[in-house]
Design a protein around this motif. Structure first.
Motif, PDB file in Angstrom:
ATOM      1  N   PRO A  88       0.829  -1.208   0.000  1.00 37.28           N
ATOM      2  CA  PRO A  88       0.000   0.000   0.000  1.00 37.28           C
ATOM      3  C   PRO A  88       0.861   1.253   0.000  1.00 37.28           C
ATOM      4  O   PRO A  88       1.937   1.293   0.605  1.00 37.28           O
ATOM      5  CB  PRO A  88      -0.795  -0.135   1.313  1.00 37.28           C
ATOM      6  N   LYS A  89       0.382   2.278  -0.666  1.00 38.48           N
ATOM      7  CA  LYS A  89       1.203   3.461  -0.886  1.00 38.48           C
ATOM      8  C   LYS A  89       1.568   4.183   0.408  1.00 38.48           C
ATOM      9  O   LYS A  89       2.583   4.883   0.466  1.00 38.48           O
ATOM     10  CB  LYS A  89       0.492   4.406  -1.857  1.00 38.48           C
ATOM     11  N   GLU A  90       0.774   3.992   1.461  1.00 47.58           N
ATOM     12  CA  GLU A  90       1.111   4.658   2.718  1.00 47.58           C
ATOM     13  C   GLU A  90       2.334   4.038   3.393  1.00 47.58           C
ATOM     14  O   GLU A  90       2.867   4.591   4.357  1.00 47.58           O
ATOM     15  CB  GLU A  90      -0.075   4.638   3.686  1.00 47.58           C
ATOM     16  N   HIS A  91       2.798   2.888   2.886  1.00 49.69           N
ATOM     17  CA  HIS A  91       3.956   2.218   3.489  1.00 49.69           C
ATOM     18  C   HIS A  91       5.208   2.298   2.614  1.00 49.69           C
ATOM     19  O   HIS A  91       6.206   1.627   2.911  1.00 49.69           O
ATOM     20  CB  HIS A  91       3.633   0.746   3.759  1.00 49.69           C
ATOM     21  N   LEU A  92       5.180   3.083   1.563  1.00 50.87           N
ATOM     22  CA  LEU A  92       6.300   3.098   0.620  1.00 50.87           C
ATOM     23  C   LEU A  92       7.571   3.696   1.206  1.00 50.87           C
ATOM     24  O   LEU A  92       8.663   3.493   0.665  1.00 50.87           O
ATOM     25  CB  LEU A  92       5.906   3.863  -0.653  1.00 50.87           C
ATOM     26  N   SER A  93       7.468   4.413   2.297  1.00 51.78           N
ATOM     27  CA  SER A  93       8.663   4.996   2.917  1.00 51.78           C
ATOM     28  C   SER A  93       9.343   4.032   3.887  1.00 51.78           C
ATOM     29  O   SER A  93      10.383   4.359   4.467  1.00 51.78           O
ATOM     30  CB  SER A  93       8.291   6.285   3.663  1.00 51.78           C
ATOM     31  N   LYS A  94       8.791   2.839   4.065  1.00 51.23           N
ATOM     32  CA  LYS A  94       9.348   1.879   5.025  1.00 51.23           C
ATOM     33  C   LYS A  94      10.363   0.952   4.361  1.00 51.23           C
ATOM     34  O   LYS A  94      10.629   1.046   3.156  1.00 51.23           O
ATOM     35  CB  LYS A  94       8.206   1.071   5.647  1.00 51.23           C
ATOM     36  N   ASN A  95      10.901   0.048   5.157  1.00 51.98           N
ATOM     37  CA  ASN A  95      11.884  -0.913   4.675  1.00 51.98           C
ATOM     38  C   ASN A  95      11.246  -2.267   4.405  1.00 51.98           C
ATOM     39  O   ASN A  95      10.258  -2.642   5.052  1.00 51.98           O
ATOM     40  CB  ASN A  95      13.018  -1.096   5.688  1.00 51.98           C
ATOM     41  N   LEU A  96      11.839  -2.989   3.471  1.00 54.35           N
ATOM     42  CA  LEU A  96      11.470  -4.367   3.221  1.00 54.35           C
ATOM     43  C   LEU A  96      12.471  -5.258   3.954  1.00 54.35           C
ATOM     44  O   LEU A  96      13.680  -5.135   3.768  1.00 54.35           O
ATOM     45  CB  LEU A  96      11.503  -4.672   1.724  1.00 54.35           C
ATOM     46  N   ILE A  97      11.963  -6.140   4.829  1.00 52.39           N
ATOM     47  CA  ILE A  97      12.812  -7.038   5.608  1.00 52.39           C
ATOM     48  C   ILE A  97      12.855  -8.381   4.893  1.00 52.39           C
ATOM     49  O   ILE A  97      11.824  -9.028   4.706  1.00 52.39           O
ATOM     50  CB  ILE A  97      12.281  -7.209   7.038  1.00 52.39           C
ATOM     51  N   VAL A  98      14.053  -8.790   4.488  1.00 53.23           N
ATOM     52  CA  VAL A  98      14.225 -10.039   3.743  1.00 53.23           C
ATOM     53  C   VAL A  98      15.019 -11.003   4.621  1.00 53.23           C
ATOM     54  O   VAL A  98      16.133 -10.689   5.047  1.00 53.23           O
ATOM     55  CB  VAL A  98      14.972  -9.795   2.415  1.00 53.23           C
ATOM     56  N   SER A  99      14.448 -12.179   4.885  1.00 57.68           N
ATOM     57  CA  SER A  99      15.101 -13.123   5.792  1.00 57.68           C
ATOM     58  C   SER A  99      14.980 -14.540   5.273  1.00 57.68           C
ATOM     59  O   SER A  99      14.052 -14.885   4.535  1.00 57.68           O
ATOM     60  CB  SER A  99      14.475 -13.030   7.194  1.00 57.68           C
ATOM     61  N   PHE A 100      15.936 -15.354   5.663  1.00 53.42           N
ATOM     62  CA  PHE A 100      15.954 -16.769   5.295  1.00 53.42           C
ATOM     63  C   PHE A 100      16.811 -17.499   6.326  1.00 53.42           C
ATOM     64  O   PHE A 100      17.871 -17.005   6.714  1.00 53.42           O
ATOM     65  CB  PHE A 100      16.544 -16.956   3.892  1.00 53.42           C
ATOM     66  N   LEU A 101      16.312 -18.650   6.758  1.00 55.80           N
ATOM     67  CA  LEU A 101      16.990 -19.395   7.805  1.00 55.80           C
ATOM     68  C   LEU A 101      18.430 -19.712   7.397  1.00 55.80           C
ATOM     69  O   LEU A 101      18.683 -20.269   6.332  1.00 55.80           O
ATOM     70  CB  LEU A 101      16.238 -20.698   8.081  1.00 55.80           C
ATOM     71  N   GLY A 102      19.388 -19.307   8.245  1.00 57.11           N
ATOM     72  CA  GLY A 102      20.788 -19.553   7.973  1.00 57.11           C
ATOM     73  C   GLY A 102      21.487 -18.424   7.244  1.00 57.11           C
ATOM     74  O   GLY A 102      22.675 -18.540   6.927  1.00 57.11           O
ATOM     75  N   TYR A 103      20.758 -17.322   7.010  1.00 52.53           N
ATOM     76  CA  TYR A 103      21.331 -16.174   6.303  1.00 52.53           C
ATOM     77  C   TYR A 103      21.112 -14.897   7.105  1.00 52.53           C
ATOM     78  O   TYR A 103      20.194 -14.817   7.931  1.00 52.53           O
ATOM     79  CB  TYR A 103      20.691 -16.028   4.912  1.00 52.53           C
ATOM     80  N   LYS A 104      21.939 -13.889   6.855  1.00 53.29           N
ATOM     81  CA  LYS A 104      21.794 -12.610   7.525  1.00 53.29           C
ATOM     82  C   LYS A 104      20.595 -11.863   6.964  1.00 53.29           C
ATOM     83  O   LYS A 104      20.440 -11.738   5.756  1.00 53.29           O
ATOM     84  CB  LYS A 104      23.067 -11.776   7.344  1.00 53.29           C
ATOM     85  N   THR A 105      19.757 -11.367   7.855  1.00 50.50           N
ATOM     86  CA  THR A 105      18.579 -10.604   7.438  1.00 50.50           C
ATOM     87  C   THR A 105      19.009  -9.285   6.805  1.00 50.50           C
ATOM     88  O   THR A 105      19.944  -8.634   7.268  1.00 50.50           O
ATOM     89  CB  THR A 105      17.659 -10.351   8.640  1.00 50.50           C
ATOM     90  N   LYS A 106      18.311  -8.890   5.745  1.00 53.60           N
ATOM     91  CA  LYS A 106      18.655  -7.651   5.044  1.00 53.60           C
ATOM     92  C   LYS A 106      17.467  -6.701   5.063  1.00 53.60           C
ATOM     93  O   LYS A 106      16.314  -7.126   4.909  1.00 53.60           O
ATOM     94  CB  LYS A 106      19.066  -7.941   3.597  1.00 53.60           C
ATOM     95  N   MET A 107      17.750  -5.413   5.250  1.00 54.38           N
ATOM     96  CA  MET A 107      16.733  -4.352   5.190  1.00 54.38           C
ATOM     97  C   MET A 107      16.924  -3.595   3.880  1.00 54.38           C
ATOM     98  O   MET A 107      18.015  -3.090   3.597  1.00 54.38           O
ATOM     99  CB  MET A 107      16.896  -3.401   6.371  1.00 54.38           C
ATOM    100  N   VAL A 108      15.873  -3.517   3.091  1.00 54.15           N
ATOM    101  CA  VAL A 108      15.939  -2.838   1.796  1.00 54.15           C
ATOM    102  C   VAL A 108      14.891  -1.728   1.773  1.00 54.15           C
ATOM    103  O   VAL A 108      13.703  -2.006   1.968  1.00 54.15           O
ATOM    104  CB  VAL A 108      15.674  -3.829   0.639  1.00 54.15           C
ATOM    105  N   PRO A 109      15.275  -0.462   1.550  1.00 52.04           N
ATOM    106  CA  PRO A 109      14.270   0.610   1.441  1.00 52.04           C
ATOM    107  C   PRO A 109      13.326   0.322   0.272  1.00 52.04           C
ATOM    108  O   PRO A 109      13.774   0.060  -0.854  1.00 52.04           O
ATOM    109  CB  PRO A 109      15.107   1.860   1.182  1.00 52.04           C
ATOM    110  N   ILE A 110      12.032   0.346   0.545  1.00 53.34           N
ATOM    111  CA  ILE A 110      11.067   0.082  -0.516  1.00 53.34           C
ATOM    112  C   ILE A 110      11.188   1.116  -1.632  1.00 53.34           C
ATOM    113  O   ILE A 110      10.987   0.809  -2.809  1.00 53.34           O
ATOM    114  CB  ILE A 110       9.646   0.053   0.072  1.00 53.34           C
ATOM    115  N   SER A 111      11.572   2.343  -1.270  1.00 55.84           N
ATOM    116  CA  SER A 111      11.717   3.406  -2.266  1.00 55.84           C
ATOM    117  C   SER A 111      12.813   3.100  -3.282  1.00 55.84           C
ATOM    118  O   SER A 111      12.843   3.694  -4.368  1.00 55.84           O
ATOM    119  CB  SER A 111      12.017   4.734  -1.572  1.00 55.84           C
TER     120      SER A 111
END
Length: 439
Positions: A88-111
């Protein structure tokens, strides 16, 4: 179908949970609803697609989780590592949290994301050897055996009544053809008991458009049992029986930490020379307590004919049907020191080849189930046999479309692109409301 020894019984065949390929001319139901049609409402969200890979090897990460920071919006990658996420467009300023077991979690700006072609890479989370418990087994097979042996101590030993949300999707190539969802009651027996679990249907709905299925309709037989029997700690005999363990090669892959617990990742695959289609994948084991916390694995499809025999129940005479991919995932959760089944999924991809056509069709099926709540069932009460879901159920035939809007409420359209956890949150209020009304 020929009988098989316990060491080679696949999950589906063991419980008669297989696929039916039926001619649409005589056996199919009318189109159920128009919920699969394109939405005409004003789009108030951005859509992003791409893939998640391992940084060092460029290997696709299957079932990686992507969630929008601070919201319930999430999805998972498919068996090719691809994802589709609507934000939703009201959340476009937030980060996308990408995770997978056994890997380092990554934060990606949605913008920073593009509408298509996004490539997100994750780094392996490696634990230093000095951190590894010197008392841990040095042999991967020994660790697997000890984990299976400790099942009675580590997983709950009381009967339980679970509420679960189940979803199955059938696609022709990338187009949704049949969608079905259900809320079910799972009467889970203790992990140290030999009796099978029972399932009772609470609410179900479907949306099917057979016009998109060409001249064949694929139906998934077994419904929620397809996912329930992926619980390998409850049903180890269908993949890791004592006899079948010798068919596999187990090796340590890497180690990581999750919630301060040391997790060993163990890769396994069948030995060369074993003709029966078996499995390959990864086990995630808490090394200190010898607990399987999750697993991702797939069927080894090298013999097309043998693989087809495991799944295809009926088909037209002039049609050849075979699986090209069959993948599984199971996750466990912990409460009060005991572990229990929390989530599982099955993905199946098939080719359908008509004798008198120059081309073949590709279909995929996804079934997943997540436990939303559970409580002890001290009297081990179970529904009467006629109230239980049969293991031969075809949910898309049993469900009744969108006939109960009072229950589904605001969740009035099936959204297969969103994670099952997101769907669960939308119906939990209805579940609580119905519980209060019944008191």
């Amino acid at each position: 179908m020929t009988s098989k020894t316990p060491s080679s019984v696949p999950i589906r065949n063991a419980k008669n949970i297989i696929l039916s390929v039926l001619s649409t001319i005589a056996l199919l139901l009318p189109i159920a609803s128009n919920a699969l049609q394109e939405e005409t409402a004003v789009v108030d969200y951005n859509e992003y697609s791409g893939e998640v890979k391992e940084e060092s090897s460029n290997k696709a990460l299957v079932f990686a989780t992507l969630s929008v920071e601070g919201t319930n919006i999430s999805t998972i990658t498919n068996t090719e590592g691809n994802f589709l996420l609507k934000v939703p467009k009201e959340h476009l300023s937030k980060n996308l949290i990408v995770s997978f077991l056994g890997y380092k979690t990554k934060m990606v700006p949605i913008s920073s994301l593009e509408p298509e072609g996004n490539e997100i890479t994750l780094q392996i989370s490696v634990t230093q050897l000095s951190e590894i418990n010197i008392n841990a087994p040095k042999d991967a097979l020994a660790l697997v055996k000890e984990t299976l042996k400790n099942r009675d101590d580590n997983y709950f030993d009381d009967p339980a009544l679970m509420t679960a949300f189940y979803r199955e999707t059938i696609k022709r190539r990338r187009r949704n053809v049949s969608l079905a969802e259900a809320v079910v009651n799972v009467y889970k027996t203790p992990y140290n008991a030999s009796r099978d679990d029972a399932v009772e249907l609470y609410k179900a709905r479907k949306s099917t458009d057979y016009s998109k299925l060409d001249t064949v309709a694929l139906k998934l037989q077994g419904g929620p049992y397809n996912t329930l029997y992926v619980d390998m700690m409850k049903y180890p005999e269908y993949i890791f029986s004592e006899e079948s363990l010798s068919n596999y090669k187990f090796v340590f892959d890497r180690s990581t930490r999750i919630n301060d617990q040391l997790i060993y990742v163990i890769r396994f695959k069948q030995y060369e020379g074993i003709l029966e289609p078996l499995y390959q994948g990864e086990l995630y084991i808490d090394v200190e307590h010898k607990i399987l916390t999750g697993a991702i694995f797939s069927l080894n499809i090298t013999d097309r004919k043998k693989a087809a025999e495991l799944f295809v129940r009926r088909k037209p005479a002039k049609v050849d049907v075979w699986p090209t991919e069959v993948s599984y995932r199971v996750d466990y959760r912990e409460k009060d020191g005991k572990w229990y089944y929390g989530y599982s999924s099955v993905f199946m991809e098939f080719k359908v080849d008509w004798e008198d056509k120059w081309f073949n069709s590709q279909y995929s099926m996804t079934a997943e189930m997540a436990i939303t709540d559970w409580e002890k069932n001290p009297g081990d009460e179970r529904p009467r046999f006629r109230e239980r879901i049969k293991k031969s159920i075809i949910l898309s035939d049993e469900a009744s479309g969108f006939s109960d809007p009072n229950f589904w409420g605001e969740y009035n359209i099936i959204e297969p692109e969103k994670s099952i956890e997101s769907a669960i949150r939308k119906i939990q209020r209805q579940l609580r409301r119905e519980e209060r009304n019944s008191d």
